[in-house]
Design an enzyme around this catalytic site. Structure first.
Site, PDB file in Angstrom:
ATOM      1  N   SER A   1       0.811  -1.218   0.000  1.00 34.44           N
ATOM      2  CA  SER A   1       0.000   0.000   0.000  1.00 34.44           C
ATOM      3  C   SER A   1       0.849   1.275   0.000  1.00 34.44           C
ATOM      4  CB  SER A   1      -0.950   0.000   1.193  1.00 34.44           C
ATOM      5  OG  SER A   1      -1.897  -1.026   1.039  1.00 34.44           O
TER       6      SER A   1
ATOM      7  N   ASN B   1     -16.371 -24.371   2.449  1.00 33.69           N
ATOM      8  CA  ASN B   1     -15.226 -24.169   3.348  1.00 33.69           C
ATOM      9  C   ASN B   1     -14.750 -25.496   3.909  1.00 33.69           C
ATOM     10  OD1 ASN B   1     -13.411 -22.300   4.562  1.00 33.69           O
ATOM     11  ND2 ASN B   1     -14.449 -22.565   6.527  1.00 33.69           N
TER      12      ASN B   1
ATOM     13  N   ASP C   1     -12.969  -3.462   0.762  1.00 33.22           N
ATOM     14  CA  ASP C   1     -12.480  -4.757   0.247  1.00 33.22           C
ATOM     15  C   ASP C   1     -13.498  -5.403  -0.707  1.00 33.22           C
ATOM     16  OD1 ASP C   1      -9.955  -4.902   1.392  1.00 33.22           O
ATOM     17  OD2 ASP C   1     -10.693  -5.805   3.243  1.00 33.22           O
TER      18      ASP C   1
ATOM     19  N   GLY D   1     -14.024 -20.583   0.929  1.00 33.40           N
ATOM     20  CA  GLY D   1     -13.439 -19.962   2.119  1.00 33.40           C
ATOM     21  C   GLY D   1     -14.519 -19.238   2.902  1.00 33.40           C
ATOM     22  N   ALA D   2     -14.304 -19.112   4.212  1.00 31.50           N
ATOM     23  CA  ALA D   2     -15.302 -18.461   5.058  1.00 31.50           C
ATOM     24  C   ALA D   2     -14.621 -17.594   6.114  1.00 31.50           C
ATOM     25  CB  ALA D   2     -16.184 -19.519   5.720  1.00 31.50           C
TER      26      ALA D   2
ATOM     27  N   VAL E   1     -16.996 -26.714   7.468  1.00 30.89           N
ATOM     28  CA  VAL E   1     -18.314 -26.345   6.911  1.00 30.89           C
ATOM     29  C   VAL E   1     -19.122 -25.518   7.918  1.00 30.89           C
ATOM     30  CG1 VAL E   1     -20.403 -27.227   5.796  1.00 30.89           C
ATOM     31  CG2 VAL E   1     -18.282 -28.452   5.550  1.00 30.89           C
TER      32      VAL E   1
ATOM     33  N   LYS F   1      -8.705  -5.350  11.561  1.00 32.21           N
ATOM     34  CA  LYS F   1      -9.867  -4.875  10.793  1.00 32.21           C
ATOM     35  C   LYS F   1     -11.167  -4.845  11.606  1.00 32.21           C
ATOM     36  CE  LYS F   1      -8.309  -5.907   6.115  1.00 32.21           C
ATOM     37  NZ  LYS F   1      -8.613  -6.554   4.827  1.00 32.21           N
TER      38      LYS F   1
HETATM   39  P1  NAP Z   1      -8.773 -15.850   7.384  1.00 31.99           P
HETATM   40  O1  NAP Z   1      -9.857 -15.008   7.953  1.00 31.99           O
HETATM   41  O2  NAP Z   1      -7.729 -16.401   8.285  1.00 31.99           O
HETATM   42  O3  NAP Z   1      -9.505 -17.103   6.629  1.00 31.99           O
HETATM   43  C1  NAP Z   1      -8.745 -18.143   6.105  1.00 31.99           C
HETATM   44  C2  NAP Z   1      -9.618 -19.059   5.251  1.00 31.99           C
HETATM   45  O4  NAP Z   1      -8.734 -19.970   4.572  1.00 31.99           O
HETATM   46  C3  NAP Z   1     -10.596 -19.945   6.032  1.00 31.99           C
HETATM   47  O5  NAP Z   1     -11.759 -20.161   5.258  1.00 31.99           O
HETATM   48  C4  NAP Z   1      -9.800 -21.252   6.209  1.00 31.99           C
HETATM   49  O6  NAP Z   1     -10.613 -22.406   6.373  1.00 31.99           O
HETATM   50  C5  NAP Z   1      -9.135 -21.325   4.851  1.00 31.99           C
HETATM   51  N1  NAP Z   1      -7.931 -22.150   4.792  1.00 31.99           N
HETATM   52  C6  NAP Z   1      -6.719 -21.877   5.346  1.00 31.99           C
HETATM   53  N2  NAP Z   1      -5.835 -22.841   5.009  1.00 31.99           N
HETATM   54  C7  NAP Z   1      -6.514 -23.725   4.212  1.00 31.99           C
HETATM   55  C8  NAP Z   1      -6.146 -24.933   3.555  1.00 31.99           C
HETATM   56  N3  NAP Z   1      -4.908 -25.415   3.644  1.00 31.99           N
HETATM   57  N4  NAP Z   1      -7.084 -25.580   2.821  1.00 31.99           N
HETATM   58  C9  NAP Z   1      -8.334 -25.098   2.713  1.00 31.99           C
HETATM   59  N5  NAP Z   1      -8.751 -23.943   3.333  1.00 31.99           N
HETATM   60  C10 NAP Z   1      -7.840 -23.292   4.073  1.00 31.99           C
HETATM   61  O7  NAP Z   1      -7.980 -15.095   6.213  1.00 31.99           O
HETATM   62  P2  NAP Z   1      -8.502 -13.869   5.289  1.00 31.99           P
HETATM   63  O8  NAP Z   1      -8.212 -12.572   5.961  1.00 31.99           O
HETATM   64  O9  NAP Z   1      -9.895 -14.161   4.866  1.00 31.99           O
HETATM   65  O10 NAP Z   1      -7.476 -13.956   4.033  1.00 31.99           O
HETATM   66  C11 NAP Z   1      -7.537 -15.055   3.147  1.00 31.99           C
HETATM   67  C12 NAP Z   1      -6.663 -14.796   1.913  1.00 31.99           C
HETATM   68  O11 NAP Z   1      -7.135 -13.668   1.186  1.00 31.99           O
HETATM   69  C13 NAP Z   1      -5.188 -14.522   2.200  1.00 31.99           C
HETATM   70  O12 NAP Z   1      -4.432 -15.239   1.264  1.00 31.99           O
HETATM   71  C14 NAP Z   1      -5.049 -13.014   1.955  1.00 31.99           C
HETATM   72  O13 NAP Z   1      -3.745 -12.658   1.525  1.00 31.99           O
HETATM   73  C15 NAP Z   1      -6.047 -12.818   0.832  1.00 31.99           C
HETATM   74  N6  NAP Z   1      -6.563 -11.421   0.731  1.00 31.99           N
HETATM   75  C16 NAP Z   1      -6.394 -10.746  -0.447  1.00 31.99           C
HETATM   76  C17 NAP Z   1      -6.895  -9.445  -0.580  1.00 31.99           C
HETATM   77  C18 NAP Z   1      -6.717  -8.699  -1.881  1.00 31.99           C
HETATM   78  O14 NAP Z   1      -6.874  -7.461  -1.882  1.00 31.99           O
HETATM   79  N7  NAP Z   1      -6.423  -9.349  -2.991  1.00 31.99           N
HETATM   80  C19 NAP Z   1      -7.570  -8.831   0.490  1.00 31.99           C
HETATM   81  C20 NAP Z   1      -7.743  -9.566   1.685  1.00 31.99           C
HETATM   82  C21 NAP Z   1      -7.237 -10.865   1.794  1.00 31.99           C
HETATM   83  P3  NAP Z   1     -11.067 -22.892   7.858  1.00 31.99           P
HETATM   84  O15 NAP Z   1     -12.229 -22.022   8.215  1.00 31.99           O
HETATM   85  O16 NAP Z   1     -11.443 -24.313   7.660  1.00 31.99           O
HETATM   86  O17 NAP Z   1      -9.883 -22.706   8.752  1.00 31.99           O
END
Ligand code: NAP
Length: 282
Positions: free
Chosen positions: A17, A150, A102, A126-127, A153, A66
């Site tokens: 950023s 997810n 976002d 994902g959730a 689930v 956040k």
């Molecule tokens: P978070 O709240 O920690 O959620 C993680 C998610 O990933 C959960 O649904 C988790 O499942 C799942 N997960 C983790 N490891 C896994 C695996 N090995 N196999 C299957 N599912 C798995 O994280 P978040 O903040 O949502 O961020 C998630 C991703 O989005 C990150 O890679 C982040 O860099 C990216 N992101 C990108 C942007 C962008 O602007 N492009 C913005 C925000 C985030 P469970 O519930 O089963 O644990």
């Protein structure tokens, strides 16, 4: 006097950023500077007070703050409250107002691909926090349906239960998603699976995808995940995670300055930081 803008997170060293916003401030001749600050959760309230005391123009908030930031703000926009997370704060006449760009950034990135949400059946994989912002924002736009798949689930089911907008929606397992993949027009991958350094991971097979579908992965490191490569091989269109990142930043910049910035310039800049090129397949 130079206005201060910032991003608060922990860790924060990886954030792109500052490079993105400082380039925009100089491009639009705005006398401002954007700095990253590593803030531990226990110091978040003090950091916000400090930014207010020095008259910062606004700031971004990233992992893990956040949701925790909300009680420290003067006002929070309705959608951000529904999502339960703020990523952008604006200083309006001395009051700190929180927004979430976002999900809207994700939707804006989709507009470039000409996809109509109202005519789409959507699958979110994902959730977690990012899924929540994207899900509620899409749900507000009135899609045909949005299903959440997810690994755990129960977390997907909780998300469906908490969605404040009435749309057809159900929670499914990853294996169910793999089987029914052909039903969806838009698939959004939001898990950590496939993110560097776990480049060989993929949360769900794309074997059954329809070739008209658009598949987005919000991971941007690597630029193209294994899941996107498989979707592309199956003939689907793909969108890389840079799009959401660029547009959430563009919407934040607009809130601070009133200028909606040149997204192409931002994309080139971020791609350059990541060592990619604008030829990366979208
Ligand atoms: P978070 O709240 O920690 O959620 C993680 C998610 O990933 C959960 O649904 C988790 O499942 C799942 N997960 C983790 N490891 C896994 C695996 N090995 N196999 C299957 N599912 C798995 O994280 P978040 O903040 O949502 O961020 C998630 C991703 O989005 C990150 O890679 C982040 O860099 C990216 N992101 C990108 C942007 C962008 O602007 N492009 C913005 C925000 C985030 P469970 O519930 O089963 O644990």
């Amino acid at each position: 006097m130079k206005k201060l803008f910032a991003v608060l997170g922990d860790p924060i060293g990886h954030s792109m950023s500052p490079v993105m916003h400082n380039d925009l401030f100089s491009f639009y001749n705005i006398d401002a500077h954007y700095l990253p600050f590593q803030v531990k959760p226990e110091n978040l309230g003090d950091a916000v007070k400090g930014l207010k005391a020095i008259g910062a123009g606004g700031f971004n908030v990233t992992i893990p703050h956040k949701s925790a930031i909300i009680p420290f703000l003067d006002e929070v926009d309705e959608l951000a409250l529904q999502i339960g997370a703020v990523n952008t704060v604006v200083n309006k006449n001395g009051k700190f107002i929180g927004y979430n760009t976002d999900g809207l950034g994700f939707l804006k990135g989709l507009a470039d691909d000409g996809l109509s949400i109202t005519e789409s059946k959507v699958l979110i994989i994902g959730a977690g926090g990012a899924a929540r912002g994207i899900y509620f924002t899409i749900a507000k736009s009135g899609p045909k349906a949005v299903d959440i798949a997810n690994r755990t689930v129960e977390k997907a089911a909780k998300l469906v239960e908490e969605c404040p907008f009435q749309i057809p929606s159900k929670a499914i397992s990853l294996s169910e998603a793999a089987e029914t993949m052909g039903e969806y027009d838009l698939i959004i991958q939001t898990t950590m699976s496939g993110m560097s350094p776990n480049l060989d991971e993929q949360p769900v097979s794309m074997e059954n995808i329809q070739d008209q579908a658009l598949v987005c992965d919000i991971i941007y490191n690597p630029l193209e995940t294994k899941l996107l490569r498989e979707a592309k091989q199956k003939g689907a269109r793909i969108q890389i995670g840079i799009e959401m990142f660029v547009y959430q930043g563009a919407l934040a910049f607009e809130k601070w300055t009133g200028i909606f910035p040149d997204a192409k310039r931002m994309r080139e800049n971020v791609l350059q930081q990541l060592g990619g090129t604008s030829n990366v397949n979208r």
